[in-house]
Write an enzyme that holds these catalytic residues in place. Structure first.
Site, PDB file in Angstrom:
ATOM      1  N   ASP A 135       0.864  -1.158   0.000  1.00 27.72           N
ATOM      2  CA  ASP A 135       0.000   0.000   0.000  1.00 27.72           C
ATOM      3  C   ASP A 135       0.915   1.227   0.000  1.00 27.72           C
ATOM      4  O   ASP A 135       2.147   1.113   0.108  1.00 27.72           O
ATOM      5  CB  ASP A 135      -0.964  -0.040   1.209  1.00 27.72           C
ATOM      6  CG  ASP A 135      -2.196   0.795   0.954  1.00 27.72           C
ATOM      7  OD1 ASP A 135      -3.246   0.518   1.561  1.00 27.72           O
ATOM      8  OD2 ASP A 135      -2.116   1.717   0.117  1.00 27.72           O
TER       9      ASP A 135
HETATM   10  C1  GLC Z   1      -4.388   4.157  -0.201  1.00 28.72           C
HETATM   11  C2  GLC Z   1      -5.280   2.996   0.182  1.00 28.72           C
HETATM   12  C3  GLC Z   1      -5.328   1.912  -0.843  1.00 28.72           C
HETATM   13  C4  GLC Z   1      -5.208   2.512  -2.221  1.00 28.72           C
HETATM   14  C5  GLC Z   1      -3.820   3.084  -2.340  1.00 28.72           C
HETATM   15  C6  GLC Z   1      -3.585   3.772  -3.695  1.00 28.72           C
HETATM   16  O1  GLC Z   1      -3.645   4.565   0.902  1.00 28.72           O
HETATM   17  O2  GLC Z   1      -5.030   2.381   1.445  1.00 28.72           O
HETATM   18  O3  GLC Z   1      -6.577   1.227  -0.650  1.00 28.72           O
HETATM   19  O4  GLC Z   1      -5.407   1.521  -3.209  1.00 28.72           O
HETATM   20  O5  GLC Z   1      -3.521   4.009  -1.304  1.00 28.72           O
HETATM   21  O6  GLC Z   1      -4.392   4.897  -3.785  1.00 28.72           O
END
Ligand code: GLC
Length: 749
Positions: free
Chosen positions: A296
């Site tokens: 993430d």
């Molecule tokens: C965010 C979220 C994740 C998302 C990623 C990209 O922090 O936790 O669900 O896909 O970043 O935006």
């Protein structure tokens, strides 16, 4: 002469031989294709420098939406140098073509880019938020929603979505419950698989120009943060993790998902992003996952904050050794991996394995054959926000609405009634789109109020905002009360701002925010029928609203076509069929509360008035239970008929029930099957969902519903942590929710 009997035996033999040849051929064909793919991957890998290999393990945010601190400047140069092989938050054919052109025409090896984006519940045509969609219990509709999201994404240059989010949660304080499918592992698993099929296509043909790579998230158990506070510690028994939180991730992988995202949280003291047990032993070893693992947003760096790494470089070592293939936005692999390989801290073979998985996905997507396959401007114009997509979003939105109360048949409303519509959310377009609205905007959509006026006639609708979605300002109360006085009925839209759920949006209260409920209480004094329409991203404490409202319709954030869907349901053009997929508590004090609780040693039904598992100030049961939802008609259930009262190890039994629509409206009912294992080597839940069927019944009609029960449905992690069944007595329940059920019993022999 052959007797007929002998002839049929010979025929059977020939058939089996033919079948095994076909199976053998198809298996060998599959492994030949796999081998071919691996050869292609290896042929590219063999040309790559270490820098270029690491470049494929790097994912940077483009200048689109930023879902965290954007720390990358000079992005175009890095792509040109082969130091960045993947981009997030870039979309439209024009923008993605520009970036893809640099990668495939100006870099040395011309390896195409992946373009990832958070297409959670629609790309441009926005569907109900995922929690709302899950309340449809309609797997076909849910798959269709994901399919359309994929079509519009692919037509706009996006070949990878960071979805489905499959995190089970029993924590309404946590804002991200809005992105998932609720509290139940069985239903959550079915929905996870449906969403993967929608994104990657029924045949999992990623080479199709209108399918995109799914990304299961957030692995793992992100939905159980302590105190419901986002990113907080997750600590649970291995058994609860394996039996309750893991199944939807597994279902998504079994459905063919080819990427998975690590979660921000720690699990049992180890952050998922550096958790070798999770990412290698369990995910790749036991679950057989063949796709790529992406972190993430900066979750590698965050392992320093977690306190398991001194610095980013150390965190990068943890991640790469745990099995992370791609670093989202953290620049850790970009900055430190090369030196760590040179210093012998990381075996280049590990890098090669990670790069193979990334390249494999790019080959499967057909990007090497045609890197511009997702950059077709004509297709973009034709498919994005297409009328047929809006029509589907309208259908899905109607199915996602849950009727929680309807006293004195206040609903459906009658066209032409003089109706006061009250509330800021009634006139809001933005809130209808919910969180994670991707490329959705409010340009070409109507609010609920717009649609209500179109349906019921401007002159029959008196609107007053009354108060804001939040804050203590009551200066608008007078106008709202005056509007209510002039009307026959009142429809008040209350709830949360769309940004009050989703990421980094946990609450310490489940109350309707601001003074909305105070206004509702004032309107109640007018003694007119009041319909409450809820717009919210989590289960709320509706105890007070339930006192003042004659009817309550839960609409979540119903998407681009949500205003029309809510209107049509209120006027009976569609009979509501949604069922809650998360329990609604009476108050926050009951949380966590979910239907599959354990019986405890002192269950509340004991005759002892005091010494039992109860509260002194509140009943144990929720306000609205899991699986609950009313209809404008009534459904009556017969007693259950079992084909046998004993189920043997390799056997099956069927449970039949006749459901009758005894009301005056045609309607759909979600018939739910639960079981209870009465005595186990460990304590077992008082109910577990094991089946459901959504059935349409015309007024006055009946239908016999049959469920098949097999021993494998009853397996769990036993006292010794082995996975399997245990003989003994079981209860079996069937009903329209987890509380109001018919019951019978059977034995597992
Ligand atoms: C965010 C979220 C994740 C998302 C990623 C990209 O922090 O936790 O669900 O896909 O970043 O935006």
């Amino acid at each position: 002469m052959f007797s007929l009997h002998r002839k049929s035996i010979v025929m059977k033999k020939y058939f089996l031989i033919l079948l095994s040849i076909i199976l053998l051929f198809s298996c060998s064909k599959k492994s030949a294709i796999d081998q071919q793919l691996n050869n292609k991957v290896d042929s590219v890998l063999g040309l790559m420098t270490l820098d270029e290999k690491i470049g494929q393990m790097v994912l940077y945010a483009s200048d689109g939406d930023i879902t965290g601190s954007s720390i990358k400047s000079g992005l175009l140069d890095e792509i040109r140098k082969g130091n960045c092989g993947n981009i997030l938050n870039a979309y439209t054919t024009a923008h993605t073509r520009k970036l893809q052109k640099i990668a495939v025409e100006e870099s040395r090896l011309k390896i195409p880019l992946l373009f990832g984006y958070d297409v959670i519940h629609g790309f441009k045509t926005i569907f109900p938020i995922s929690l709302g969609e899950s309340c449809s219990w309609d797997l076909e509709a849910i798959e269709k929603g994901a399919r359309i999201a994929a079509i519009e994404s692919a037509a706009s240059g996006v070949n990878w979505t960071f979805a489905p989010m499959v995190d089970i949660s029993v924590e309404p304080r946590w804002g991200r419950v809005s992105e998932g499918a609720g509290e139940d592992p069985f239903l959550g698993s079915k929905i996870a698989a449906a969403r993967v099929r929608g994104f990657q296509g029924k045949e999992n043909d990623l080479a199709d120009s209108l399918t995109i790579l799914a990304c299961v998230k957030h692995f793992a158990a992100y939905g159980a943060p302590q105190a419901g506070r986002d990113y907080n510690t997750v600590d649970m028994s291995q058994r609860v993790f394996l039996d309750t939180y893991l199944p939807p991730y597994k279902a998504a992988i079994d459905a063919g998902a080819m990427s998975i995202m690590t979660s921000f949280n720690e699990l049992d003291g180890v952050p998922s992003t550096g958790n070798k047990y999770l990412l290698t032993d369990l995910l790749r070893g036991e679950m057989g996952f063949k796709g790529l693992v992406v972190t993430d947003y900066t979750s590698i760096n965050e392992m320093v904050n977690h306190g398991v790494a001194e610095n980013d470089a150390e965190a990068g070592l943890l991640a790469v050794k745990a099995g992370v293939d791609m670093d989202m936005q953290g620049e850790v692999y970009f900055k430190y991996l090369k030196k760590q390989v040179k210093d012998g801290l990381v075996d280049e073979k590990l890098i090669d394995e990670a790069v193979r998985r990334v390249l494999r996905v790019k080959f499967l997507l057909g990007l090497f054959d045609d890197p511009y396959k997702y950059c077709n401007e004509d297709q973009e114009k034709r498919l994005v926000f297409a009328p047929e997509h809006l029509e589907t979003a309208f259908e899905v939105a109607k199915k996602s609405l849950v009727l929680l109360k309807n006293e004195n048949q206040v609903l459906p409303l009658k066209k032409g009634d003089k109706i006061a519509v009250i509330g800021a959310l009634a006139a809001s377009k933005r809130d209808l789109l919910g969180s994670w609205k991707a490329y959705g905007d409010t340009m070409n959509m109507n609010s609920f109020l717009d649609e209500f006026k179109i349906y019921n006639g401007n002159t029959n609708v008196i609107y007053a905002e009354g108060c804001k979605k939040m804050g203590e300002n009551i200066s608008g109360f007078g106008a709202a009360i005056a509007a209510g006085r002039r009307a026959d009925k009142i429809v008040m839209v209350i709830g949360e701002d769309a940004e009050w759920s989703g990421e980094a949006a946990s609450r310490t209260s489940l109350q309707v925010p601001g003074v909305q409920t105070e206004l509702l209480e004032k309107l109640k004094t007018l003694n007119k029928p009041i319909v409450v329409v809820l717009m919210n991203g989590r289960p709320l404490d509706l105890t007070r609203e339930n006192q003042f409202a004659d009817a309550i319709l839960e609409t979540w954030y119903a998407g681009t076509m949500g205003g029309k869907a809510i209107t049509q349901v209120l006027f009976g053009e569609y009979n509501p069929s949604g069922k809650l997929t998360m329990t609604f508590p009476r108050n926050l004090g009951q949380v966590p509360i979910f239907y599959y609780q354990k019986n405890t040693g002192r269950p509340s039904y004991l005759s002892n008035p005091k010494y039992k598992s109860r509260y002194i100030d509140c009943p144990n049961d929720p306000l609205f239970p899991f699986g609950f939802g009313l209809s404008y008609t009534n459904f009556e259930y017969s007693e259950i008929t079992l084909s046998a009262t004993e189920l043997v190890e390799k056997g099956e039994l069927t449970a039949k029930v006749t459901v009758k629509n005894s009301g005056k409206y045609d309607g759909e009912e979600v018939v739910q099957l639960y079981v209870r294992d009465l005595v186990g080597s460990i304590t077992r839940p008082v109910k577990e969902l094991k089946g459901f069927e959504k059935v349409l019944l015309k007024a006055g009609n009946s239908k016999e519903i049959t469920f098949k029960i097999t021993p494998d449905m009853l397996a769990f992690h036993r006292l010794d942590m082995s996975f399997g069944t245990e003989q003994g007595d079981y209860k079996l329940y069937i009903g329209g929710n987890s509380r109001d059920v018919k019951q019978t019993s059977f034995k597992l022999k």
